[in-house]
Design a protein around this motif. Structure first.
Motif, PDB file in Angstrom:
ATOM      1  N   LEU A 150      19.146  75.658  80.563  1.00 40.18           N
ATOM      2  CA  LEU A 150      19.600  77.021  80.781  1.00 40.18           C
ATOM      3  C   LEU A 150      21.057  77.148  80.345  1.00 40.18           C
ATOM      4  CD1 LEU A 150      18.101  77.913  84.293  1.00 40.18           C
ATOM      5  CD2 LEU A 150      17.312  78.698  82.046  1.00 40.18           C
ATOM      6  N   LEU A 151      21.336  78.141  79.503  1.00 39.25           N
ATOM      7  CA  LEU A 151      22.692  78.391  79.019  1.00 39.25           C
ATOM      8  C   LEU A 151      23.171  79.743  79.540  1.00 39.25           C
ATOM      9  CD1 LEU A 151      22.538  77.303  75.247  1.00 39.25           C
ATOM     10  CD2 LEU A 151      23.036  75.906  77.268  1.00 39.25           C
ATOM     11  N   PRO A 152      24.289  79.774  80.266  1.00 39.34           N
ATOM     12  CA  PRO A 152      24.769  81.050  80.816  1.00 39.34           C
ATOM     13  C   PRO A 152      25.603  81.835  79.810  1.00 39.34           C
ATOM     14  CG  PRO A 152      26.160  79.263  81.565  1.00 39.34           C
ATOM     15  CD  PRO A 152      25.084  78.622  80.735  1.00 39.34           C
ATOM     16  N   ARG A 153      25.351  83.133  79.743  1.00 37.16           N
ATOM     17  CA  ARG A 153      26.189  84.045  78.970  1.00 37.16           C
ATOM     18  C   ARG A 153      27.192  84.690  79.921  1.00 37.16           C
ATOM     19  NH1 ARG A 153      20.964  85.560  76.420  1.00 37.16           N
ATOM     20  NH2 ARG A 153      20.784  87.041  78.158  1.00 37.16           N
ATOM     21  N   LEU A 158      32.310  80.350  74.640  1.00 37.16           N
ATOM     22  CA  LEU A 158      31.810  79.342  75.570  1.00 37.16           C
ATOM     23  C   LEU A 158      30.325  79.069  75.352  1.00 37.16           C
ATOM     24  CD1 LEU A 158      33.660  80.422  78.843  1.00 37.16           C
ATOM     25  CD2 LEU A 158      34.305  78.652  77.211  1.00 37.16           C
ATOM     26  N   ILE A 159      29.537  80.120  75.190  1.00 36.54           N
ATOM     27  CA  ILE A 159      28.114  79.872  74.936  1.00 36.54           C
ATOM     28  C   ILE A 159      27.909  79.384  73.517  1.00 36.54           C
ATOM     29  CG2 ILE A 159      27.484  82.227  74.211  1.00 36.54           C
ATOM     30  CD1 ILE A 159      24.867  81.703  75.948  1.00 36.54           C
ATOM     31  N   ASP A 160      28.768  79.788  72.578  1.00 35.77           N
ATOM     32  CA  ASP A 160      28.668  79.258  71.217  1.00 35.77           C
ATOM     33  C   ASP A 160      28.851  77.750  71.211  1.00 35.77           C
ATOM     34  OD1 ASP A 160      28.219  81.741  70.132  1.00 35.77           O
ATOM     35  OD2 ASP A 160      30.298  82.071  69.529  1.00 35.77           O
ATOM     36  N   LEU A 161      29.778  77.262  72.035  1.00 28.97           N
ATOM     37  CA  LEU A 161      29.997  75.809  72.115  1.00 28.97           C
ATOM     38  C   LEU A 161      28.783  75.108  72.712  1.00 28.97           C
ATOM     39  CD1 LEU A 161      33.725  75.790  73.270  1.00 28.97           C
ATOM     40  CD2 LEU A 161      32.851  74.889  71.108  1.00 28.97           C
ATOM     41  N   ARG A 162      28.200  75.701  73.743  1.00 26.02           N
ATOM     42  CA  ARG A 162      26.995  75.107  74.335  1.00 26.02           C
ATOM     43  C   ARG A 162      25.845  75.108  73.320  1.00 26.02           C
ATOM     44  NH1 ARG A 162      28.878  77.432  79.558  1.00 26.02           N
ATOM     45  NH2 ARG A 162      28.779  75.802  81.157  1.00 26.02           N
ATOM     46  N   ARG A 163      25.703  76.214  72.578  1.00 25.83           N
ATOM     47  CA  ARG A 163      24.672  76.252  71.542  1.00 25.83           C
ATOM     48  C   ARG A 163      24.902  75.157  70.505  1.00 25.83           C
ATOM     49  NH1 ARG A 163      25.739  82.560  70.884  1.00 25.83           N
ATOM     50  NH2 ARG A 163      24.252  83.442  72.384  1.00 25.83           N
ATOM     51  N   VAL A 199      17.012  78.297  76.971  1.00 26.87           N
ATOM     52  CA  VAL A 199      16.913  79.697  77.394  1.00 26.87           C
ATOM     53  C   VAL A 199      18.287  80.174  77.839  1.00 26.87           C
ATOM     54  CG1 VAL A 199      15.935  81.276  79.102  1.00 26.87           C
ATOM     55  CG2 VAL A 199      14.493  79.494  78.065  1.00 26.87           C
ATOM     56  N   GLU A 200      18.688  81.329  77.362  1.00 29.07           N
ATOM     57  CA  GLU A 200      19.969  81.919  77.753  1.00 29.07           C
ATOM     58  C   GLU A 200      19.757  82.979  78.825  1.00 29.07           C
ATOM     59  OE1 GLU A 200      22.056  83.274  74.300  1.00 29.07           O
ATOM     60  OE2 GLU A 200      21.831  81.342  73.245  1.00 29.07           O
ATOM     61  N   GLU A 213      30.979  71.815  61.725  1.00 27.98           N
ATOM     62  CA  GLU A 213      30.849  70.371  61.597  1.00 27.98           C
ATOM     63  C   GLU A 213      30.252  69.782  62.861  1.00 27.98           C
ATOM     64  OE1 GLU A 213      34.501  69.296  58.560  1.00 27.98           O
ATOM     65  OE2 GLU A 213      34.941  69.697  60.645  1.00 27.98           O
ATOM     66  N   TRP A 214      30.591  70.374  64.038  1.00 29.73           N
ATOM     67  CA  TRP A 214      29.984  69.894  65.277  1.00 29.73           C
ATOM     68  C   TRP A 214      28.477  70.130  65.247  1.00 29.73           C
ATOM     69  CZ3 TRP A 214      33.630  72.062  69.638  1.00 29.73           C
ATOM     70  CH2 TRP A 214      34.875  71.438  69.531  1.00 29.73           C
ATOM     71  N   ALA A 215      28.088  71.302  64.782  1.00 29.51           N
ATOM     72  CA  ALA A 215      26.673  71.660  64.812  1.00 29.51           C
ATOM     73  C   ALA A 215      25.873  70.928  63.728  1.00 29.51           C
ATOM     74  CB  ALA A 215      26.508  73.170  64.609  1.00 29.51           C
ATOM     75  N   ASN A 216      26.557  70.459  62.697  1.00 32.68           N
ATOM     76  CA  ASN A 216      25.882  69.774  61.602  1.00 32.68           C
ATOM     77  C   ASN A 216      26.580  68.447  61.309  1.00 32.68           C
ATOM     78  OD1 ASN A 216      23.993  72.031  60.606  1.00 32.68           O
ATOM     79  ND2 ASN A 216      25.984  73.040  60.714  1.00 32.68           N
TER      80      ASN A 216
END
Length: 273
Positions: free
Chosen positions: A32-35, A43-48, A62-63, A268-271
């Protein structure tokens, strides 16, 4: 049975995850990711980005919208009501997405044990009479990220360290018999209420993130610069996470430098690679 894994994710950099955190995320049925609203979309972009970087299996992500804390005092009452609302929101999400039980993961900034209320919120959780079992995966704290970024020891030789909040520092002043203090949850730069003589400060914002900012030096020299930098950064990003360490009678390590940013970017973090 619902197994709930509270996973410390450090300051949002996937490199800060320990192996146990990566294993727990991939073993979960649901994350679960909080918006927290548009103003804190980073903040949610970093969690994603963390999920994109480490998930390799079928874990569902799920957000959900996090309840907003009332700004009306008294503080403790407002926080308790907020925690009740968050627990109720978790229960609703679990009942919807894990109706027959399973494994849930929640990603917690820093470490769940240090100035974070996730464990206290989890104690309030009740989901349709199902048994709940808690597991904690530790994470790198903002304090560790701060001392690493400045390349300083947390404590002086054989000396204690006191960790407290900006509110307490503002209301009670420098704690008695403390040589080194770490201040968290300070939205008002409470250090400016102290006599600055003989005090050194190491401050950091967005630690481990691309726009990491560090300032250190003798408090009398750099205090105003920290206040200005914090206000500017908050206006630019809509939110700020910062922490600082102060030490008495030790100006030898105060390098008085400012550093901004890291070579690593979110893409770069995401890939990785």
């Amino acid at each position: 049975m619902i197994d709930i894994h509270l996973i410390g994710i450090g300051t949002g950099n996937p490199d800060h995850l320990i192996l146990a955190a990566i294993k727990a995320m991939n073993a979960a049925d649901l994350i679960l990711l909080p918006r927290k609203g548009e103003g804190k979309s980073d903040l949610i972009d970093l969690r994603r980005s963390i999920c994109n970087a480490v998930l390799t299996g079928s874990t569902r992500v799920v957000e959900f919208d996090l309840p907003v804390r009332s700004a009306t005092p008294p503080y403790i009452e407002a926080v308790n009501s907020w925690h009740d609302a968050i627990a109720a929101t978790w229960a609703e999400q679990i009942a919807t997405h894990l109706p027959s039980g399973g494994t849930l993961a929640l990603l917690v900034w820093g470490d769940p044990s240090l100035y974070d209320s996730t464990l206290r919120i989890a104690e309030r959780l009740s989901v349709n009479g199902m048994a709940l079992r808690m597991h904690v995966v530790p994470g790198i704290t903002s304090i560790q990220a701060l001392t690493a970024a400045h390349a300083i020891p947390l404590n002086m030789l054989g000396a204690p360290v006191l960790i407290t909040t900006g509110r307490r520092l503002r209301e009670q002043g420098w704690p008695d018999a403390a040589e080194t203090i770490v201040i968290m949850l300070d939205g008002t730069c409470a250090f400016q209420t102290l006599p600055p003589d003989g005090v050194s400060i190491w401050w950091g914002a967005y630690l481990g993130m691309p726009h990491e900012t560090l300032i250190s030096g003798v408090l009398a020299d750099v205090g105003a610069r920290i206040i200005e930098a914090r206000a500017t950064l908050r206006a630019q990003h809509g939110w700020i996470m910062d922490v600082y360490l102060m030490r008495k009678s030790d100006t030898r390590q105060a390098i008085g430098s400012t550093q901004t940013g890291r070579a690593l970017c979110l893409n770069e973090w995401a890939n990785p690679g």
